[in-house]
Design a protein around this motif. Structure first.
Motif, PDB file in Angstrom:
ATOM      1  N   CYS A  56       0.843  -1.200   0.000  1.00 15.67           N
ATOM      2  CA  CYS A  56       0.000   0.000   0.000  1.00 15.67           C
ATOM      3  C   CYS A  56       0.879   1.251   0.000  1.00 15.67           C
ATOM      4  N   GLY A  57       1.553   1.456  -1.120  1.00 11.42           N
ATOM      5  CA  GLY A  57       2.421   2.613  -1.283  1.00 11.42           C
ATOM      6  C   GLY A  57       1.769   3.666  -2.158  1.00 11.42           C
ATOM      7  N   TRP A  58       2.574   4.274  -3.036  1.00 12.52           N
ATOM      8  CA  TRP A  58       2.102   5.390  -3.860  1.00 12.52           C
ATOM      9  C   TRP A  58       0.912   4.996  -4.731  1.00 12.52           C
ATOM     10  N   LEU A  59       0.917   3.816  -5.274  1.00 14.08           N
ATOM     11  CA  LEU A  59      -0.208   3.309  -6.054  1.00 14.08           C
ATOM     12  C   LEU A  59      -1.158   2.480  -5.196  1.00 14.08           C
ATOM     13  N   GLY A  60      -0.620   1.620  -4.351  1.00 10.85           N
ATOM     14  CA  GLY A  60      -1.445   0.679  -3.608  1.00 10.85           C
ATOM     15  C   GLY A  60      -2.393   1.324  -2.621  1.00 10.85           C
ATOM     16  N   LEU A  61      -1.980   2.425  -1.980  1.00 11.71           N
ATOM     17  CA  LEU A  61      -2.847   3.064  -0.992  1.00 11.71           C
ATOM     18  C   LEU A  61      -4.086   3.685  -1.636  1.00 11.71           C
ATOM     19  N   PRO A  62      -3.958   4.532  -2.655  1.00 11.14           N
ATOM     20  CA  PRO A  62      -5.172   5.058  -3.288  1.00 11.14           C
ATOM     21  C   PRO A  62      -6.022   3.968  -3.925  1.00 11.14           C
ATOM     22  N   LEU A  63      -5.389   2.891  -4.379  1.00  8.35           N
ATOM     23  CA  LEU A  63      -6.150   1.759  -4.901  1.00  8.35           C
ATOM     24  C   LEU A  63      -6.994   1.133  -3.796  1.00  8.35           C
ATOM     25  N   ALA A  64      -6.375   0.869  -2.647  1.00  6.70           N
ATOM     26  CA  ALA A  64      -7.111   0.277  -1.528  1.00  6.70           C
ATOM     27  C   ALA A  64      -8.251   1.183  -1.091  1.00  6.70           C
ATOM     28  N   VAL A  65      -8.021   2.485  -1.057  1.00  2.66           N
ATOM     29  CA  VAL A  65      -9.063   3.442  -0.687  1.00  2.66           C
ATOM     30  C   VAL A  65     -10.228   3.376  -1.684  1.00  2.66           C
ATOM     31  N   ALA A  66      -9.905   3.303  -2.978  1.00  7.50           N
ATOM     32  CA  ALA A  66     -10.946   3.222  -4.006  1.00  7.50           C
ATOM     33  C   ALA A  66     -11.767   1.941  -3.862  1.00  7.50           C
ATOM     34  N   LEU A  67     -11.109   0.839  -3.538  1.00  7.15           N
ATOM     35  CA  LEU A  67     -11.820  -0.432  -3.368  1.00  7.15           C
ATOM     36  C   LEU A  67     -12.737  -0.382  -2.149  1.00  7.15           C
ATOM     37  N   VAL A  68     -12.289   0.254  -1.064  1.00  3.81           N
ATOM     38  CA  VAL A  68     -13.145   0.425   0.110  1.00  3.81           C
ATOM     39  C   VAL A  68     -14.380   1.238  -0.263  1.00  3.81           C
ATOM     40  N   LYS A  69     -14.189   2.305  -1.030  1.00  2.00           N
ATOM     41  CA  LYS A  69     -15.315   3.138  -1.459  1.00  2.00           C
ATOM     42  C   LYS A  69     -16.283   2.359  -2.345  1.00  2.00           C
ATOM     43  N   ASP A  70     -15.745   1.376  -3.072  1.00  3.87           N
ATOM     44  CA  ASP A  70     -16.589   0.536  -3.930  1.00  3.87           C
ATOM     45  C   ASP A  70     -17.317  -0.543  -3.142  1.00  3.87           C
ATOM     46  N   GLY A  71     -17.078  -0.625  -1.831  1.00  2.00           N
ATOM     47  CA  GLY A  71     -17.821  -1.558  -0.998  1.00  2.00           C
ATOM     48  C   GLY A  71     -17.119  -2.850  -0.661  1.00  2.00           C
ATOM     49  N   TYR A  72     -15.842  -2.949  -0.968  1.00  3.15           N
ATOM     50  CA  TYR A  72     -15.083  -4.157  -0.644  1.00  3.15           C
ATOM     51  C   TYR A  72     -14.456  -4.039   0.747  1.00  3.15           C
ATOM     52  N   THR A  73     -14.292  -5.176   1.405  1.00  6.41           N
ATOM     53  CA  THR A  73     -13.437  -5.240   2.579  1.00  6.41           C
ATOM     54  C   THR A  73     -12.013  -5.422   2.071  1.00  6.41           C
ATOM     55  N   VAL A  74     -11.090  -4.596   2.559  1.00  4.45           N
ATOM     56  CA  VAL A  74      -9.733  -4.583   2.008  1.00  4.45           C
ATOM     57  C   VAL A  74      -8.709  -4.797   3.116  1.00  4.45           C
ATOM     58  N   HIS A  75      -7.846  -5.805   2.922  1.00  5.30           N
ATOM     59  CA  HIS A  75      -6.654  -5.987   3.742  1.00  5.30           C
ATOM     60  C   HIS A  75      -5.509  -5.263   3.045  1.00  5.30           C
ATOM     61  N   GLY A  76      -4.788  -4.434   3.774  1.00  2.03           N
ATOM     62  CA  GLY A  76      -3.658  -3.719   3.190  1.00  2.03           C
ATOM     63  C   GLY A  76      -2.395  -3.956   3.978  1.00  2.03           C
ATOM     64  N   SER A  77      -1.255  -4.025   3.281  1.00  2.28           N
ATOM     65  CA  SER A  77       0.012  -4.260   3.976  1.00  2.28           C
ATOM     66  C   SER A  77       0.942  -3.061   3.837  1.00  2.28           C
ATOM     67  N   LYS A  78       1.689  -2.821   4.909  1.00  6.23           N
ATOM     68  CA  LYS A  78       2.772  -1.846   4.918  1.00  6.23           C
ATOM     69  C   LYS A  78       3.990  -2.510   5.537  1.00  6.23           C
ATOM     70  N   THR A  79       5.154  -1.942   5.269  1.00  5.78           N
ATOM     71  CA  THR A  79       6.389  -2.511   5.820  1.00  5.78           C
ATOM     72  C   THR A  79       6.885  -1.742   7.040  1.00  5.78           C
ATOM     73  N   TYR A  80       6.263  -0.581   7.340  1.00  9.21           N
ATOM     74  CA  TYR A  80       6.701   0.223   8.470  1.00  9.21           C
ATOM     75  C   TYR A  80       5.538   0.447   9.435  1.00  9.21           C
ATOM     76  N   LYS A  81       5.786   0.158  10.709  1.00  8.16           N
ATOM     77  CA  LYS A  81       4.744   0.224  11.727  1.00  8.16           C
ATOM     78  C   LYS A  81       4.122   1.608  11.840  1.00  8.16           C
ATOM     79  N   GLU A  82       4.925   2.661  11.664  1.00  7.58           N
ATOM     80  CA  GLU A  82       4.409   4.008  11.839  1.00  7.58           C
ATOM     81  C   GLU A  82       3.396   4.407  10.760  1.00  7.58           C
TER      82      GLU A  82
END
Length: 288
Positions: free
Chosen positions: A30-56
């Protein structure tokens, strides 16, 4: 614990007495492309699991309605709760580019093989693998999805091999998405090219805006375009010279200098299947 977040399915109604459950989707990267993609999928009504490599950066996913997981991929292991991340998913979008620029070296294929093993032990049946037009190599002329890949860079070689890791699994319906150069907020190649010498200034540009990159994946998911290969490039191809000179002037940057290769016309990558077969409309111009 973020890794044990309760999963739920959203649904939408197509009739007062009927409803359709939407798939739970994972976006790994969920970086530069993956984060806005995940947000768009949530808006479309999907449940979305997203991964990051940094806890913060986990909190940012939670704030946007994404179920967050701290996952790190390497050549030797997958760090973090990968089983929990993959549990209950039907669709996984793999958006993890190779780290091979600026002298970096890694066995990206091995990293994808480890991910593939984890996927094979999950409920996932559908994959979107975000790749690159670099797999086509140094070909000349028009490039479509029918053009045989012939990568010449280490990144292109490893991306093509990684595509095949998932495509050759008969238990997975894998769609390969080969993007051109990605541009959008805070990201444009002219920032690195300003004031520099650019070779092959007569070659066409092959770019795509973030908005269209997100929209393409959303359409693949919503329409069920599985087991296919798509090029993702905006259908306008000015020469590097014309395009980057214009962009430098707009942004007040030093003008690059250009050389030309009169023995070649360069590759023009076309999104034939998206435009001609799927009738996808690119909406965001590469001209800022």
């Amino acid at each position: 614990q973020y890794s044990h977040a309760v999963c739920f399915e959203r649904c939408h109604y197509d009739h007062p007495n009927h409803f359709i459950l939407k798939a739970t989707i994972g976006v790994i990267g969920c970086g530069w492309l993956g984060l806005p993609l995940a947000v768009a999928l949530v808006k479309d009504g999907y449940t979305v699991h997203g991964s990051k490599t940094y806890k913060e950066k986990i909190e940012a996913l939670m704030e946007k309605g994404i179920l967050p997981f701290l996952i790190g991929l390497s050549e030797d292991q997958i760090e973090g709760p990968i089983k929990e991340f993959l549990r209950g998913l039907e669709i996984l979008i793999i958006n993890v580019p190779p780290k091979l620029r600026y002298g970096n070296k890694e066995d990206y294929v091995q990293k994808m093989k480890l991910l593939h093993i984890a996927i094979s032990e999950s409920s996932i049946t559908k994959i979107v693998f975000v790749s690159s037009t670099s797999v086509y190599g140094d070909v000349d002329g028009e490039v479509t999805e029918e053009t045989p890949p012939c990568p010449i860079t280490e990144s292109g070689v490893q991306l093509l091999a990684s595509e095949n890791v998932f495509r050759e699994d008969p238990n997975l319906h894998t769609t390969i998405l080969r993007y051109g150069g990605l541009i959008g907020p805070e990201r444009h190649p002219i920032k690195n090219l300003a004031g520099r010498r650019v070779v092959n200034g007569n070659f066409p540009v092959n770019l795509i805006h973030l908005n269209d990159a997100v929209a393409i994946i959303c359409k693949i998911v919503s329409q069920g375009y599985w087991g296919e290969i798509f090029n993702g490039v905006y259908p306008h191809h000015p020469s590097k010279r014309d395009y980057y000179l214009a962009e430098a002037k707009k942004k007040g940057l030093s003008l690059p200098e250009f050389s030309s290769n009169h023995n070649k016309e360069g590759k023009k990558i076309t999104s034939c299947r998206l435009i001609n077969v799927k009738k996808f409309d690119f909406t965001t111009s590469i001209l800022s």
